[in-house]
Design a protein around this motif. Structure first.
Motif, PDB file in Angstrom:
ATOM      1  N   ALA A   3      -1.220   1.483   4.070  1.00 39.82           N
ATOM      2  CA  ALA A   3      -1.879   2.458   3.191  1.00 39.82           C
ATOM      3  C   ALA A   3      -2.899   1.812   2.277  1.00 39.82           C
ATOM      4  N   SER A   4      -3.373   0.614   2.649  1.00 38.16           N
ATOM      5  CA  SER A   4      -4.267  -0.098   1.737  1.00 38.16           C
ATOM      6  C   SER A   4      -5.725   0.298   1.877  1.00 38.16           C
ATOM      7  N   VAL A 149       3.129   5.610  -1.568  1.00 32.44           N
ATOM      8  CA  VAL A 149       1.691   5.381  -1.722  1.00 32.44           C
ATOM      9  C   VAL A 149       0.913   6.676  -1.476  1.00 32.44           C
ATOM     10  N   THR A 150      -0.067   6.913  -2.280  1.00 34.48           N
ATOM     11  CA  THR A 150      -1.056   8.004  -2.177  1.00 34.48           C
ATOM     12  C   THR A 150      -0.455   9.279  -1.570  1.00 34.48           C
ATOM     13  N   GLY A 151      -0.897   9.653  -0.373  1.00 33.04           N
ATOM     14  CA  GLY A 151      -0.506  10.921   0.231  1.00 33.04           C
ATOM     15  C   GLY A 151       0.942  11.032   0.634  1.00 33.04           C
ATOM     16  N   SER A 162      -0.348   5.364  -6.440  1.00 29.95           N
ATOM     17  CA  SER A 162       0.706   4.689  -5.684  1.00 29.95           C
ATOM     18  C   SER A 162       1.709   4.157  -6.699  1.00 29.95           C
ATOM     19  N   CYS A 163       2.969   4.054  -6.285  1.00 35.04           N
ATOM     20  CA  CYS A 163       3.996   3.628  -7.235  1.00 35.04           C
ATOM     21  C   CYS A 163       5.093   2.864  -6.512  1.00 35.04           C
ATOM     22  N   ALA A 164       5.749   2.001  -7.249  1.00 29.62           N
ATOM     23  CA  ALA A 164       6.890   1.227  -6.747  1.00 29.62           C
ATOM     24  C   ALA A 164       7.950   1.224  -7.830  1.00 29.62           C
ATOM     25  N   SER A 183       3.112   2.185 -11.646  1.00 31.93           N
ATOM     26  CA  SER A 183       2.263   3.213 -11.049  1.00 31.93           C
ATOM     27  C   SER A 183       0.803   2.886 -11.313  1.00 31.93           C
ATOM     28  N   GLY A 184      -0.038   3.127 -10.297  1.00 31.72           N
ATOM     29  CA  GLY A 184      -1.448   2.845 -10.471  1.00 31.72           C
ATOM     30  C   GLY A 184      -2.218   2.995  -9.184  1.00 31.72           C
ATOM     31  N   GLY A 185      -3.150   2.070  -8.950  1.00 33.29           N
ATOM     32  CA  GLY A 185      -4.063   2.168  -7.829  1.00 33.29           C
ATOM     33  C   GLY A 185      -3.620   1.387  -6.610  1.00 33.29           C
ATOM     34  N   ALA A 186      -4.611   0.878  -5.859  1.00 41.73           N
ATOM     35  CA  ALA A 186      -4.363   0.306  -4.539  1.00 41.73           C
ATOM     36  C   ALA A 186      -3.447  -0.908  -4.571  1.00 41.73           C
TER      37      ALA A 186
END
Length: 434
Positions: A3-4, A149-151, A162-164, A183-186
């Motif tokens: 998903a990168s 991630v994203t979608g 995206s989050c972990a 949580s944040g971006g790529a």
């Protein structure tokens, strides 16, 4: 699915659109996410983001909850481990309770303002049942670290994120007391981000274990009534309980490990997702569980939901806890090799990768020539270009061993794919050291 890239993000959003607009269509995403989407749809959640997560705790109640919550004691640790990276990289980190209510949300100011627009704020309920598929909520639902991630988020309002996240457990009871999230971006859609939150959760558990009200780090012997699962470096895990020692089949090894990682009950559907990316017929899983019950006995394996009826600890847990406590030499002593190395079960692959990344990052961050020699001398580290280069850098100038290590690093570099970037995680682990 990777998903990168922009293409992968578009594919995820298209899969989400097809799922929500085609009744009965199977989700075209990885099993963990597909299972969560089905739960969200069955619960009547809106996938368009029209219903933001509820605000469950008003400010006065939130303050009182923060004061008495067990994770308040380790909030400075989370701030030290995750705060600087979140602020520098444009992310937020959050700490929530066991019900998914966020207690603290901190990090980059601009990212916090963006998060507020989707009600990712202190006091909001981000359990999966109220916010849809998301890392903190789904991690609590499954009882293990999760990356979304994203979608992959069920709510379209969260598709730009995206989050972990990883659950945090009470070191005495094993009960989940909360969750920590990035949580944040790529860059959050990468293995180091997942490893970082898992490492932060383990560090918090290690600090809680050192408090007067908790027990010290457990030794290799099982506590009374506890089962011990040894699965590092072997495909047939060994389960010990009381005077019994059972050598499990590869499939039974995966099942027992999955149940031990969750620490609570699992439905057949949840277990099937953990065991295979492909659909496992319910009848096949039931037959396998019947065989496992015949091996272990009805007093150890429960059903409806499937669960281990005694607390279980794995040798992988021991390594992780030692790393969180900064005891890298002891962690490497306990590491007998990759977790169930031939298993392709998603839950095993994820845990195997996370543990190896944690251990490798800790070895590199330690800057200890002895540790590095042991790492590159093992089967799993023999072709690790970065570790050979680190060893060469650590050894004194003019040393023949330094020249040999540098030559080995150069020889491996053209043919060996780069190991995932772990600089951030290595810095996190370095702070674990006492």
């Amino acid at each position: 699915m990777d998903a990168s890239g922009a293409g992968a993000v578009a594919l995820l959003r298209a899969a989400h659109e097809r799922f929500v607009t085609s009744a009965g269509r199977g989700p075209e995403v990885r099993g963990l996410v597909a299972d969560s989407w089905r739960r969200c749809a069955a619960g009547g959640m809106r996938p368009d983001g029209g219903d933001p997560p509820p605000l469950l705790r008003p400010p006065a109640e939130l303050d009182a909850c923060r004061l008495t919550h067990p994770l308040a004691a380790v909030l400075p640790l989370f701030r030290d481990l995750l705060g600087p990276g979140a602020a520098d990289d444009g992310h937020v980190f959050a700490v929530g309770d066991a019900d998914g209510t966020l207690l603290w949300v901190e990090g980059d100011a601009q990212a916090i303002r963006r998060a507020e627009r989707m009600r990712f704020v202190a006091g909001a309920g981000w359990a999966e049942r109220t916010a849809g598929t998301n890392a903190p909520g789904t991690a609590l639902r499954l009882g293990r670290p999760v990356q979304i991630v994203t979608g992959e988020h069920y709510s379209a309002a969260v598709h730009d994120w995206s989050c972990a996240a990883a659950p945090v457990r009470d070191p005495v009871t094993g009960r989940v007391v909360g969750v920590v999230d990035l949580s944040g971006g790529a860059t959050i859609a990468t293995p180091p981000a997942l490893a970082a939150v898992r490492g932060a959760a383990l560090a918090a558990e290690a600090q809680l274990a050192r408090s007067p009200a908790s027990v010290p780090f457990p030794g290799p012997d099982a506590a009374p009534g506890e089962m011990r699962l040894s699965a590092l470096g072997r495909d047939h895990a060994v389960l010990e309980y009381g005077d019994h020692v059972v050598r499990l089949s590869p499939r039974h090894s995966e099942i027992v490990l999955a149940l031990a990682l969750v620490g609570s009950g699992m439905t057949g559907e949840q277990l099937a997702v953990d065991l295979s990316e492909r659909e496992i017929p319910a009848s096949t899983l039931r037959a396998e569980m019947t065989r496992l019950r015949a091996v272990l006995g009805a007093d150890l394996l429960g059903s409806r939901p499937y669960t281990l009826l005694r607390p279980a600890r794995t040798d992988a847990d021991d390594v992780s806890r030692l790393l969180a406590a900064g005891r890298v030499h002891e962690a490497l002593d306990r590491y007998r090799g990759p977790l169930l190395p031939c298993s392709e079960a998603p839950v095993v692959v994820e845990q195997r990768r996370c543990l190896e990344q944690q251990l490798r990052a800790a070895v590199l961050a330690a800057g200890d020539a002895g540790l590095l020699r042991r790492w590159v001398g093992a089967t799993w580290g023999a072709e690790d270009t970065g570790a050979w280069a680190a060893l060469a850098h650590t050894l004194p100038g003019g040393s023949p061993q330094r020249a040999a290590a540098a030559a080995r690093a150069r020889a491996l570099a053209p043919a060996t794919p780069a190991f995932p970037q772990l600089r951030t995680h290595a810095a996190v682990l370095q702070r674990f050291r006492s």
